[in-house]
Each structure stands twice: as C-alpha cells, then as structure tokens.
Design a protein around this motif. Structure first.
Motif, PDB file in Angstrom:
ATOM      1  N   ASP A   1      -3.717  -2.929   6.914  1.00  0.00           N
ATOM      2  CA  ASP A   1      -3.551  -2.823   8.370  1.00  0.00           C
ATOM      3  C   ASP A   1      -2.193  -3.335   8.820  1.00  0.00           C
ATOM      4  O   ASP A   1      -1.666  -2.883   9.840  1.00  0.00           O
TER       5      ASP A   1
ATOM      6  N   GLY B   1       0.480  -2.791   7.241  1.00  0.00           N
ATOM      7  CA  GLY B   1       1.498  -1.869   6.739  1.00  0.00           C
ATOM      8  C   GLY B   1       2.123  -2.297   5.431  1.00  0.00           C
ATOM      9  O   GLY B   1       3.151  -1.747   5.026  1.00  0.00           O
TER      10      GLY B   1
ATOM     11  N   ASP C   1       0.113   1.092   0.931  1.00  0.00           N
ATOM     12  CA  ASP C   1      -0.050   2.507   1.248  1.00  0.00           C
ATOM     13  C   ASP C   1      -1.454   2.998   0.934  1.00  0.00           C
ATOM     14  O   ASP C   1      -1.998   3.853   1.630  1.00  0.00           O
TER      15      ASP C   1
ATOM     16  N   ARG D   1      -6.220   4.866   3.101  1.00  0.00           N
ATOM     17  CA  ARG D   1      -4.890   5.458   2.937  1.00  0.00           C
ATOM     18  C   ARG D   1      -4.377   5.885   4.291  1.00  0.00           C
ATOM     19  O   ARG D   1      -5.138   6.132   5.218  1.00  0.00           O
ATOM     20  N   HIS D   2      -3.050   5.979   4.407  1.00  0.00           N
ATOM     21  CA  HIS D   2      -2.413   6.458   5.623  1.00  0.00           C
ATOM     22  C   HIS D   2      -2.150   7.952   5.455  1.00  0.00           C
ATOM     23  O   HIS D   2      -1.177   8.332   4.783  1.00  0.00           O
TER      24      HIS D   2
ATOM     25  N   SER E   1       1.429   9.902   5.364  1.00  0.00           N
ATOM     26  CA  SER E   1       2.523   8.941   5.476  1.00  0.00           C
ATOM     27  C   SER E   1       3.695   9.353   4.602  1.00  0.00           C
ATOM     28  O   SER E   1       4.838   9.338   5.026  1.00  0.00           O
TER      29      SER E   1
ATOM     30  N   SER F   1       2.372   8.754  -1.712  1.00  0.00           N
ATOM     31  CA  SER F   1       1.130   8.009  -1.516  1.00  0.00           C
ATOM     32  C   SER F   1      -0.065   8.944  -1.450  1.00  0.00           C
ATOM     33  O   SER F   1      -1.154   8.616  -1.942  1.00  0.00           O
ATOM     34  N   ASP F   2       0.115  10.131  -0.870  1.00  0.00           N
ATOM     35  CA  ASP F   2      -0.966  11.122  -0.864  1.00  0.00           C
ATOM     36  C   ASP F   2      -1.307  11.549  -2.282  1.00  0.00           C
ATOM     37  O   ASP F   2      -2.480  11.700  -2.640  1.00  0.00           O
TER      38      ASP F   2
END
Length: 308
Positions: free
Chosen positions: A150, A152, A155, A276-277, A280, A284-285
C-alpha cells in the motif's frame, strides 16, 4: 552416408505434436477427459483419439482410464515430465521472437511459507522468459507485506489469507490448500498432553486456525516453540518436541500428516492471496502472471503425488 532402405539405414524417429502434448498434460492435471476437453476447447472423444494415437506412436500405455478419474502409468509419468519441458521450451522460443524484451526491476514480497515452496520455481521460470528484468525479493509476515504494498514499496505481494488485521476483501486468490496437523513420522508428540505446539507469533492465520480448533475441541495445549518461519517449526517437529500446522503439500519425510484417529480437530483450508498494481508496468504484470502459472503447475504436481 546411409542410403534410404539400404544397409545401416534407420527410419527417423517420429516427432511429437506439441498440441497433443498440451492436451495430454491437461488430461493428467484435470484427471478427467471431460474437464480437460472443456479447458482446451475440444470434445472428449477427440482427446481420446489423440491419446490413443500417441500411445500407438510410443508403443506404451500412458493413461489408466477408471470410472471417476484418469491416472498415469509409469510411462505416462515419464512422458509428462518431458511434455512439460517441451511446452516450456516452446513458449520460451516463441516469446523470444514475438514478445518484446522486458527490462527494469520488479519488487516482489512473499510470506515465508509461499517463498519456501514456490519462489525457486517462479524465479526460474521468470528468469528464462525475461532475463533482463531484475527481481528484488522481500520475505516478511503477510500484514507487513500488505502495508509495504500500500505504501508503494512492492509491485507484487503474496500473502496468507486470514491474517489478523488484514481486510477480508484484499487480494486475488491464487491458491487454496488444506491445512493439516504435522509431526515426526513414528514420533510421540501428538500423544502428549498438554499438546506441545510449534507456532508463529500472534497474527498468523495458521496459529489462529490451530488454536481456535483446539479450543473448540476442548483439547489442552501449550505453545512450546515460536518461530516466524516454517524452518523453525520443522526443526521442533523433526526433533519430535511438538506438532504444528502446515499446508498438506509441505509435509515431507521425516514428517507426516497426523490423521483424525489421533483425536485432533480438522483445520480446514487456507488461501494464498496476491496483490498487484494492474497495468503499473509490463515487468510486474509478467511476474504476476508467472506466479499464477507456477501455482497452477505446482498444484498439478501435488495432485499427481496425492493420487499416486
């Protein structure tokens, strides 16, 4: 140089069809032709014909078809290992040419129990597909991971559901598994009263599930060993000084699952959550997708061992 059909000439070995191998893996992992057919968008009869042709090509029986499930023969288990390797190599080769090379850094946070089991597989798969991406790994309690995510600082985060202080609506469920009582094979710790326990500190979901179940069953216990990581728990179990709660897949010799005949209450299931974001960055995806794939592959292997 050998002349075709002449002395010393041998016919070339047949080539395995990757599509057939992919369907073979789906059948084994689903333990069912019908469920695999739904997954790969084929009919069960089409899959059955493919497997029959594959068995004729290799001259071996690969699958045992029973009334309610499908299991592998010894030859089928051998082919399964090769099939997964070939499919992974095919994916890597295609990605090398069709997918742009990813770069950068991904910050991955994982709870200890997840990292112990899955992290080597995730990092190996990801490094082969995206060798230019640096992965920074942090291992910490689930609640700390959520706070860092949260803030940041992470990732992707992998956490255990049910941790005290964690909202119930956080994260994507990527794995669900039975929690069991575990102790040393041939040991006496499960018979001692008060029951000697090796657990994590306050806030751990496994600790809460264990103590709630024992309290509800009216079983007297004593928390004898406390450790933030599973290695600490296992040390006490290996020495037959206590019992603990572990995911079923983590119970390996010299440990064993303690069955209901010992009078201990059932614990139910626990889940692994991923934060996950979305969108972003591509790296990271890609790592998050690798985590999901690794869990699916690892669950399939666990099912094979359970049915053996």
């Amino acid at each position: 140089m050998s002349v075709p059909n002449g002395p010393g000439w041998q016919a070339p070995l047949p080539l395995l069809d990757l599509d057939v191998l992919r369907n073979f893996v789906a059948i084994v992992e689903n333990r069912s032709f019908s469920r695999a057919a739904h997954q790969v968008h084929r009919t069960p009869s089409a899959l059955s014909m493919q497997i029959k042709s594959l068995e004729e090509t290799l001259g071996k029986t690969l699958l045992i078809r029973e009334a309610r499930r499908v299991s592998t023969t010894c030859e089928g288990e051998t082919l399964l290992r090769y099939a997964r390797r070939l499919l992974n190599l095919n994916q890597e080769a295609v990605e090398q040419f069709l997918c742009p090379a990813l770069q950068g850094t991904v910050r991955l946070g994982t709870a200890d129990d997840v990292g112990t089991r899955l992290l080597p597989q995730v990092l190996s798969r990801f490094a082969r597909s995206h060798p230019s991406v640096q992965v920074d790994v942090s291992v910490a309690p689930s609640l700390d991971l959520m706070r860092r995510f949260d803030a940041g600082e992470l990732d992707v985060a992998l956490m255990t559901s049910g941790t005290d202080g964690m909202p119930g609506d956080r994260g994507e469920v990527v794995h669900s598994e039975s929690l069991v009582w575990a102790g040393r094979r041939g040991g006496m710790a499960s018979e001692r009263r008060p029951l000697q326990l090796a657990l994590s500190n306050h806030g751990c979901a496994w600790r809460r599930m264990a103590l709630s179940a024992l309290d509800a069953a009216g079983i007297d216990y004593r928390i004898a060993y406390v450790s933030e990581n599973t290695a600490g728990h296992c040390a006490a179990l290996w020495a037959d000084l206590a019992i603990s709660t572990l995911p079923a897949s983590m119970v390996e010799p010299p440990l064993k699952c303690i069955d209901q005949s010992a009078g201990l209450p059932a614990l139910g299931k626990y889940q692994v959550l991923m934060l996950r974001h979305p969108g972003s960055n591509s790296a990271s995806d890609a790592l998050a997708d690798t985590v999901v794939e690794a869990f699916q592959h690892w669950t399939g292997q666990s099912l094979e061992l359970a049915s053996a």
